[in-house]
Design a protein around this motif. Structure first.
Motif, PDB file in Angstrom:
ATOM      1  N   LYS A 189     -15.054   0.199  -4.852  1.00 55.43           N
ATOM      2  CA  LYS A 189     -16.132   1.022  -5.062  1.00 55.43           C
ATOM      3  C   LYS A 189     -17.429   0.076  -5.240  1.00 55.43           C
ATOM      4  CE  LYS A 189     -14.035   4.028  -8.329  1.00 55.43           C
ATOM      5  NZ  LYS A 189     -14.291   5.005  -9.005  1.00 55.43           N
TER       6      LYS A 189
ATOM      7  N   TRP B 182      -5.972  -2.619  -4.374  1.00 48.49           N
ATOM      8  CA  TRP B 182      -6.626  -2.073  -3.434  1.00 48.49           C
ATOM      9  C   TRP B 182      -7.905  -0.507  -3.261  1.00 48.49           C
ATOM     10  CZ3 TRP B 182      -4.876  -3.411   1.347  1.00 48.49           C
ATOM     11  CH2 TRP B 182      -3.541  -3.451   0.701  1.00 48.49           C
ATOM     12  N   THR B 183      -8.323  -0.067  -3.878  1.00 46.60           N
ATOM     13  CA  THR B 183      -9.336   0.496  -3.842  1.00 46.60           C
ATOM     14  C   THR B 183     -11.011  -0.237  -4.025  1.00 46.60           C
ATOM     15  OG1 THR B 183      -8.915   2.556  -4.831  1.00 46.60           O
ATOM     16  CG2 THR B 183     -10.956   2.865  -4.855  1.00 46.60           C
TER      17      THR B 183
ATOM     18  N   CYS C  33      -5.803   5.898   4.316  1.00 46.51           N
ATOM     19  CA  CYS C  33      -6.436   5.500   3.027  1.00 46.51           C
ATOM     20  C   CYS C  33      -7.917   6.882   2.798  1.00 46.51           C
ATOM     21  CB  CYS C  33      -7.302   3.789   2.931  1.00 46.51           C
ATOM     22  SG  CYS C  33      -5.998   3.202   3.147  1.00 46.51           S
TER      23      CYS C  33
ATOM     24  N   HIS D 203     -10.540   1.498   1.152  1.00 47.41           N
ATOM     25  CA  HIS D 203      -8.412   1.323   0.863  1.00 47.41           C
ATOM     26  C   HIS D 203      -8.368   2.784  -0.603  1.00 47.41           C
ATOM     27  CE1 HIS D 203      -9.151  -2.796   2.479  1.00 47.41           C
ATOM     28  NE2 HIS D 203      -9.335  -1.852   3.310  1.00 47.41           N
ATOM     29  N   GLY D 204      -9.207   3.696  -0.300  1.00 50.94           N
ATOM     30  CA  GLY D 204      -8.589   4.459  -1.259  1.00 50.94           C
ATOM     31  C   GLY D 204      -7.583   5.047  -1.699  1.00 50.94           C
TER      32      GLY D 204
ATOM     33  N   THR E 180     -13.242  -4.081  -7.176  1.00 48.76           N
ATOM     34  CA  THR E 180     -12.277  -3.714  -6.772  1.00 48.76           C
ATOM     35  C   THR E 180     -11.299  -3.507  -7.715  1.00 48.76           C
ATOM     36  OG1 THR E 180     -11.869  -5.427  -4.321  1.00 48.76           O
ATOM     37  CG2 THR E 180      -9.985  -4.616  -5.197  1.00 48.76           C
TER      38      THR E 180
ATOM     39  N   VAL F 176     -16.762   5.318  -2.944  1.00 43.51           N
ATOM     40  CA  VAL F 176     -15.237   4.604  -3.071  1.00 43.51           C
ATOM     41  C   VAL F 176     -15.941   4.293  -1.214  1.00 43.51           C
ATOM     42  CG1 VAL F 176     -12.684   4.455  -2.020  1.00 43.51           C
ATOM     43  CG2 VAL F 176     -14.138   5.855  -4.097  1.00 43.51           C
TER      44      VAL F 176
ATOM     45  N   TYR G  58       0.400  -1.123   0.403  1.00 41.67           N
ATOM     46  CA  TYR G  58       0.064  -0.032  -0.226  1.00 41.67           C
ATOM     47  C   TYR G  58       0.535   1.148  -0.414  1.00 41.67           C
ATOM     48  CZ  TYR G  58      -3.720   3.783   0.571  1.00 41.67           C
ATOM     49  OH  TYR G  58      -4.527   4.008   0.570  1.00 41.67           O
TER      50      TYR G  58
ATOM     51  N   SER H 197     -10.838   7.785   1.405  1.00 43.10           N
ATOM     52  CA  SER H 197     -12.355   7.057   0.489  1.00 43.10           C
ATOM     53  C   SER H 197     -13.435   7.432   0.222  1.00 43.10           C
ATOM     54  CB  SER H 197     -13.461   5.791   1.419  1.00 43.10           C
ATOM     55  OG  SER H 197     -11.091   4.878   0.762  1.00 43.10           O
TER      56      SER H 197
ATOM     57  N   ASP I  85      -6.085  -1.020  -8.882  1.00 50.72           N
ATOM     58  CA  ASP I  85      -4.704  -1.074  -8.271  1.00 50.72           C
ATOM     59  C   ASP I  85      -4.570  -2.140  -7.027  1.00 50.72           C
ATOM     60  OD1 ASP I  85      -6.561  -0.485  -6.091  1.00 50.72           O
ATOM     61  OD2 ASP I  85      -6.551   1.773  -6.659  1.00 50.72           O
TER      62      ASP I  85
END
Length: 261
Positions: free
Chosen positions: A224, A221-222, A71, A80-81, A216, A77, A66, A73, A219
């Protein structure tokens, strides 16, 4: 279960995490980037507090490291934005989620922010999610079960027409970032692990204005909402005491406990 000395150190780490959110609050306004908010938090942790940003380079198995200290968001989101070039605009809602390490102990917390004049619908989601977190926390006492926390959260969210994200949950925390028990934000009363004095874990419900399904981003991580509806999250770290609970992630700027109608 943590020993008394560890609990004292957890109080410090958790207070420091909350104080980062106090510090960054005045900077949350239209026109600032999420990357700049992250830089402010990072510098405050490292240079002012002498803490280590727990998220920076955090790498669970199968994930890329990361890349940021927080994070952030925004709107749809869920969690984990990754902070970056996104410029905040009037009406946005965002969650800033961060953890610090102090003397080997982790403090973990998040808050929601509304940029400028948020819509009534957005503010209602943020408020209801805050109530959900507190209703979950209020179940915490020795002899209660993890399912009691989840049930209280799910019942309140769904009564307001919202949905609870299932893929992510609260977690034990102490000298490691993510530990047992898992704290689901949905469930049935009397099910799951029994709570005992000395346990420390997070309660961090993610509540969607629309459906609960998530997706997901590339990336890795992000996350939504699948239907692009708004999502909100709040997080506290909580200690199970002999008689009930103690919220550890408190500081001068911590929002007041809600009066739930």
């Amino acid at each position: 279960m943590l020993h008394t000395a560890d609990i004292a150190q957890m109080r410090v780490a958790c207070r420091l995490a909350s104080e980062v959110l106090d510090f960054v609050t005045p900077y949350v306004f239209a026109g600032i980037t999420t990357g700049e908010l992250d830089r402010l938090c990072h510098d405050y942790m490292v240079n002012v507090q002498g803490t280590v940003p727990a998220s920076l380079n955090y790498q669970p198995p199968g994930f890329p490291p990361y890349p940021k200290a927080t994070c952030i968001s925004v709107n749809d989101v869920v969690c984990h934005g990754i902070p970056g070039e996104k410029v905040l605009k009037n009406g946005d809602i965002l969650n800033i989620d961060l953890a610090v390490i102090k003397d080997g102990h982790f403090g973990d917390t998040s808050r929601m922010f509304v940029v400028g004049q948020g819509s009534i619908l957005a503010k209602r989601l943020v408020e209801t999610t805050y109530e959900c977190m507190w209703l979950g926390i209020e179940q915490v006492r020795p002899g209660a079960h993890v399912g009691d926390i989840g049930h209280a959260i799910q019942k309140h969210a769904e009564a307001r027409g919202y949905s609870v994200v299932r893929e992510y949950c609260g977690h034990g925390i102490g000298t490691v970032f993510h530990d047992e028990p898992q704290i689901l934000h949905y469930g049935r009363p009397g099910t799951g692990e029994e709570l005992q004095p000395g346990m420390i874990f997070t309660v961090e419900p993610m509540i969607n204005a629309g459906r609960r399904e998530v997706r997901t981003m590339p990336d890795q991580w992000t996350v939504k909402t699948r239907d692009r509806s708004l999502s909100a999250q709040w997080e506290h770290t909580v200690l199970v005491t002999e008689t009930g609970y103690e919220v550890l992630t408190v500081s001068e700027g911590t929002p007041a406990t809600p009066q739930i109608r």
